[in-house]
Design an enzyme around this catalytic site. Sequence first.
Site, PDB file in Angstrom:
ATOM      1  N   SER A  88       0.979  -1.165  -0.038  1.00 20.15           N
ATOM      2  CA  SER A  88      -0.145  -0.150   0.024  1.00 20.15           C
ATOM      3  C   SER A  88       1.074   0.976  -0.132  1.00 20.15           C
ATOM      4  O   SER A  88       0.475   2.483   0.161  1.00 20.15           O
ATOM      5  CB  SER A  88      -0.685  -0.295   0.980  1.00 20.15           C
ATOM      6  N   ARG A 146      12.914  -7.468   5.245  1.00 20.69           N
ATOM      7  CA  ARG A 146      14.489  -7.816   5.780  1.00 20.69           C
ATOM      8  C   ARG A 146      15.548  -6.895   6.304  1.00 20.69           C
ATOM      9  O   ARG A 146      15.283  -5.381   5.000  1.00 20.69           O
ATOM     10  CB  ARG A 146      14.957  -8.398   4.357  1.00 20.69           C
ATOM     11  N   LEU A 147      16.456  -7.191   7.093  1.00 21.09           N
ATOM     12  CA  LEU A 147      17.731  -5.693   6.830  1.00 21.09           C
ATOM     13  C   LEU A 147      18.382  -5.830   5.684  1.00 21.09           C
ATOM     14  O   LEU A 147      19.136  -6.509   5.553  1.00 21.09           O
ATOM     15  CB  LEU A 147      18.442  -6.122   8.198  1.00 21.09           C
ATOM     16  N   ASN A 196      13.434   4.016   3.731  1.00 13.52           N
ATOM     17  CA  ASN A 196      12.312   3.488   5.113  1.00 13.52           C
ATOM     18  C   ASN A 196      11.087   4.030   5.197  1.00 13.52           C
ATOM     19  O   ASN A 196      11.575   5.430   5.836  1.00 13.52           O
ATOM     20  CB  ASN A 196      13.361   2.506   5.504  1.00 13.52           C
ATOM     21  N   HIS A 221       8.267   2.638   8.678  1.00 13.76           N
ATOM     22  CA  HIS A 221       8.232   2.781   9.791  1.00 13.76           C
ATOM     23  C   HIS A 221       6.839   2.187  10.401  1.00 13.76           C
ATOM     24  O   HIS A 221       7.251   4.082  10.942  1.00 13.76           O
ATOM     25  CB  HIS A 221       9.412   2.383  10.759  1.00 13.76           C
TER      26      HIS A 221
HETATM   27  C1  GAR Z   1       3.722  -0.477   6.809  1.00 12.42           C
HETATM   28  O1  GAR Z   1       2.841  -0.493   7.753  1.00 12.42           O
HETATM   29  C2  GAR Z   1       5.077  -0.379   6.994  1.00 12.42           C
HETATM   30  O2  GAR Z   1       5.624   0.985   7.217  1.00 12.42           O
HETATM   31  C3  GAR Z   1       5.700  -1.577   7.970  1.00 12.42           C
HETATM   32  O3  GAR Z   1       5.209  -2.666   7.086  1.00 12.42           O
HETATM   33  C4  GAR Z   1       3.722  -2.090   6.719  1.00 12.42           C
HETATM   34  C5  GAR Z   1       3.700  -2.365   5.047  1.00 12.42           C
HETATM   35  O4  GAR Z   1       2.702  -2.746   4.746  1.00 12.42           O
HETATM   36  N1  GAR Z   1       6.900  -1.541   7.330  1.00 12.42           N
HETATM   37  C6  GAR Z   1       7.327  -1.600   8.687  1.00 12.42           C
HETATM   38  O5  GAR Z   1       6.900  -2.372  10.142  1.00 12.42           O
HETATM   39  C7  GAR Z   1       9.068  -1.845   8.470  1.00 12.42           C
HETATM   40  N2  GAR Z   1      10.036  -2.276   9.407  1.00 12.42           N
HETATM   41  P1  GAR Z   1       2.509  -1.950   2.811  1.00 12.42           P
HETATM   42  O6  GAR Z   1       3.245  -3.261   2.400  1.00 12.42           O
HETATM   43  O7  GAR Z   1       1.154  -2.272   2.838  1.00 12.42           O
HETATM   44  O8  GAR Z   1       2.940  -0.739   2.392  1.00 12.42           O
END
Ligand code: GAR
Length: 208
Positions: free
Chosen positions: A15, A93-94, A109, A111
């Site tokens: 998204s 992934r890191l 990124n 978060h």
């Molecule tokens: C989002 O909430 C993003 O902030 C989080 O994963 C979700 C991905 O949603 N990322 C992390 O937690 C990274 N550490 P999306 O695939 O719909 O963009």
Amino acid sequence: MALLKVGVLASGRGSNLQSIIDSCQRGEINAEVKVVISDSRDAYALRRAEKYGIDAYFVNVKEYPDKAAYEARIVEILKQYQVELVCLAGYMRLVGSTVLKAFPWRIMNIHPSLLPAFPGLHAQRQALDHGVKISGCTVHFVDEGMDTGPIILQAAVPVYDDDTEESLAERILEQEHKIYPQAVGLFADGRLQLVGKKVIINGGKKNY
Ligand code: GAR
């Protein structure tokens, strides 16, 4: 003005990828998504890319002897598309030294917490467990740590007593979809300047 060439790495739903594509398409930011890469064959992010005619690659980590070789393939694809900014959008992934060295301070990124609080997995659950009253999201440059890089933009949301992980995640996500494209736009316009650990936003009238 030439558009900034963006490559997106995503593991899932995508998204945030969608919000960046939408902003590009509406002409709100001087950027275009050139390629999407996923470590998961089933990532809906790949389908979204295809829908917009954006080249999409599944890179299977299991096909490579080690992380460096896996990341070398990712770098190869990104370079093939002359990518200038790499956006991690739910990439679980890191990022290792191979990608970091190929794109110094050119990886962002998103978060779902107000970093440096609650890095790593399940940020929303961590926030609820801690009992914070405010949480949010952070766009940051990626360094070798886990969610430790210089902060570009943040947005805050309230945390309610009856919140579940899902309701909080949804409230935060709405903000993610605003600040990620904004951060990409600022980068595209050359307005982000790294001074030590701090990101200065130069020029413009908009107050972030
Ligand atoms: C989002 O909430 C993003 O902030 C989080 O994963 C979700 C991905 O949603 N990322 C992390 O937690 C990274 N550490 P999306 O695939 O719909 O963009």
